[in-house]
Motif scaffolding. Sequence first.
Motif, short mmCIF file in Angstrom:
data_model
loop_
_atom_site.label_atom_id
_atom_site.label_comp_id
_atom_site.label_asym_id
_atom_site.label_seq_id
_atom_site.Cartn_x
_atom_site.Cartn_y
_atom_site.Cartn_z
N TYR A 1 0.82 -1.21 0.00
CA TYR A 1 0.00 0.00 0.00
C TYR A 1 0.86 1.26 0.00
O TYR A 1 0.47 2.28 -0.59
N MET A 2 2.01 1.20 0.60
CA MET A 2 2.93 2.33 0.49
C MET A 2 3.33 2.56 -0.97
O MET A 2 3.38 3.70 -1.45
N MET A 3 3.63 1.47 -1.67
CA MET A 3 4.04 1.59 -3.07
C MET A 3 2.89 2.12 -3.93
O MET A 3 3.10 2.95 -4.82
N ARG A 4 1.67 1.68 -3.66
CA ARG A 4 0.50 2.18 -4.40
C ARG A 4 0.35 3.69 -4.20
O ARG A 4 0.14 4.45 -5.16
N ILE A 5 0.43 4.11 -2.94
CA ILE A 5 0.27 5.54 -2.64
C ILE A 5 1.42 6.35 -3.24
O ILE A 5 1.21 7.41 -3.85
N ALA A 6 2.64 5.84 -3.09
CA ALA A 6 3.81 6.55 -3.65
C ALA A 6 3.68 6.69 -5.16
O ALA A 6 4.01 7.73 -5.73
N GLN A 7 3.19 5.64 -5.83
CA GLN A 7 3.04 5.72 -7.27
C GLN A 7 1.99 6.75 -7.67
O GLN A 7 2.18 7.50 -8.64
N THR A 8 0.90 6.82 -6.93
CA THR A 8 -0.13 7.82 -7.23
C THR A 8 0.44 9.23 -7.14
O THR A 8 0.23 10.07 -8.03
N ILE A 9 1.19 9.50 -6.07
CA ILE A 9 1.81 10.83 -5.91
C ILE A 9 2.84 11.07 -7.01
O ILE A 9 2.94 12.16 -7.58
N ALA A 10 3.61 10.03 -7.31
CA ALA A 10 4.65 10.15 -8.34
C ALA A 10 4.04 10.50 -9.70
O ALA A 10 4.54 11.36 -10.42
N GLU A 11 2.95 9.84 -10.06
CA GLU A 11 2.30 10.11 -11.34
C GLU A 11 1.78 11.54 -11.39
O GLU A 11 1.91 12.21 -12.42
N GLU A 12 1.22 12.02 -10.29
CA GLU A 12 0.71 13.39 -10.25
C GLU A 12 1.84 14.41 -10.29
O GLU A 12 1.63 15.55 -10.70
N SER A 13 3.04 13.99 -9.88
CA SER A 13 4.19 14.91 -9.81
C SER A 13 5.07 14.86 -11.05
O SER A 13 6.10 15.54 -11.09
N GLY A 14 4.71 14.03 -12.03
CA GLY A 14 5.52 13.92 -13.23
C GLY A 14 6.77 13.08 -13.07
O GLY A 14 7.72 13.22 -13.85
N CYS A 15 6.78 12.21 -12.05
CA CYS A 15 7.94 11.34 -11.85
C CYS A 15 7.89 10.16 -12.81
O CYS A 15 6.82 9.73 -13.25
N LEU A 16 9.06 9.61 -13.09
CA LEU A 16 9.19 8.50 -14.03
C LEU A 16 9.51 7.18 -13.35
O LEU A 16 9.75 6.18 -14.02
N GLY A 17 9.51 7.16 -12.04
CA GLY A 17 9.79 5.92 -11.32
C GLY A 17 9.83 6.15 -9.83
O GLY A 17 9.78 7.30 -9.35
N LEU A 18 9.88 5.05 -9.09
CA LEU A 18 10.03 5.09 -7.64
C LEU A 18 11.45 4.66 -7.27
O LEU A 18 12.07 3.87 -7.98
N ILE A 19 11.93 5.15 -6.14
CA ILE A 19 13.26 4.79 -5.63
C ILE A 19 13.10 4.24 -4.23
O ILE A 19 12.44 4.86 -3.38
N THR A 20 13.69 3.08 -3.96
CA THR A 20 13.70 2.54 -2.61
C THR A 20 15.12 2.17 -2.21
O THR A 20 16.01 2.03 -3.06
N GLY A 21 15.32 1.97 -0.90
CA GLY A 21 16.64 1.60 -0.38
C GLY A 21 16.77 0.12 -0.11
O GLY A 21 17.60 -0.28 0.70
#
Length: 391
Positions: free
Chosen positions: A268-288
């Motif tokens: 669910y963190m990844m789902r939420i992060a992707q939603t914000i990323a798409e709205e922000s014009g991001c092209l991917g997610l970054i994790t550690g």
Amino acid sequence: MYKAFLIKYAEIGIKGNNRYLFENALRDQIKNALKELGNYLVTKEQGRIYIECPEDYDYEETVEALKRVFGIAWICPVMIIDTIDWEELKTAVGNYVEERYPDRNFTFKMEAKRADKNYPLTTPEMCMDMGGYLLDRFPELKVDVHNPLVRIMVEVRTRSYVYSEVIPGPGGMPVGTSGKAMLLLSGGIDSPVAGYMVAKRGVSIDAVYFHAPPYTSERAKEKVVDLAKLISRYTGPIKLHVINFTDIQLYIYEKCPHEELTIIMRRYMMRIAQTIAEESGCLGLITGESIGQVASQTLHSLSATNEVCTMPVYRPLIAFDKQDIVNISEKINTYETSILPYEDCCTIFVAKHPVTKPSTKVIRHSEKLLEEKIEELVKTALETDEVIMVK
């Protein structure tokens, strides 16, 4: 003595017809890094970037700022000489050596470059004549072309430049030349390092942090903001999204098998992060994440997490040992902040025996137990997103 710096880059030099775009981006990043330190003049000329410093500039402070600008391969404190006349230039280089090296009992090698191939001397002639002049003027000097203690470099362009010190820069590509990505930032050691490493490849960074009050304190959030500030010294300003994850976390804890909590929360963190990323014009997610470091980072767990994402997930630490990650965090000064004892939401509801080889089919079945109100909770979390501009 030094009133200017010559900036050298490496990878940018092989960029072909769009090389100028990377050079311009690097020049602009240098300006941004120095603008709060004084009135520096940053110019681009023939494959070089030059920085002319104000009279009252701080040398150490300037070098430290430049060491945080991705795209810089080498920082050279340089003396600019407003002539290309060879005889005048020899005298100026001799004066440079006299002032820069009071104790001149060392070996040296002359190196030279000329932008105009019609210059009266060839490059080998420049080196031989300048070397001879210095030996005549300073008999204590000795030439060693194979392993010199000092390399004295002269570049003749529209003006002349002399330098003998080369300070390593951070390398990489200028931030912003490779698009933007969303960093899942926690209060741990790994995620700040992951953000740093992706930014080094020219990616600008936004970030999202999942906060779980009252199970996590306000100090835990402040810790993450502090980490974002430390990263922003390299990446530039970061838009940090703070998501209240408490209700989602409690609902998952109530409805789902406890051994699956970490994986389902992570999904669910990844789902939420992707939603914000798409709205922000991001092209991917970054994790550690790093393979096998914890139960949620086995290959099975990473596969289960990835399933909910349609955009790429970049994991620059995926094959790193923990000590490798710690070494980088110490280098970029995030380690001491990361180890402060303020827990983030990931560590509150940890199962005694978390599943290490989750089946995506089983996880999807467990998530069906959440259907009654999970979408409403996710919507509320997104609508109450707190945005902090960090720089």
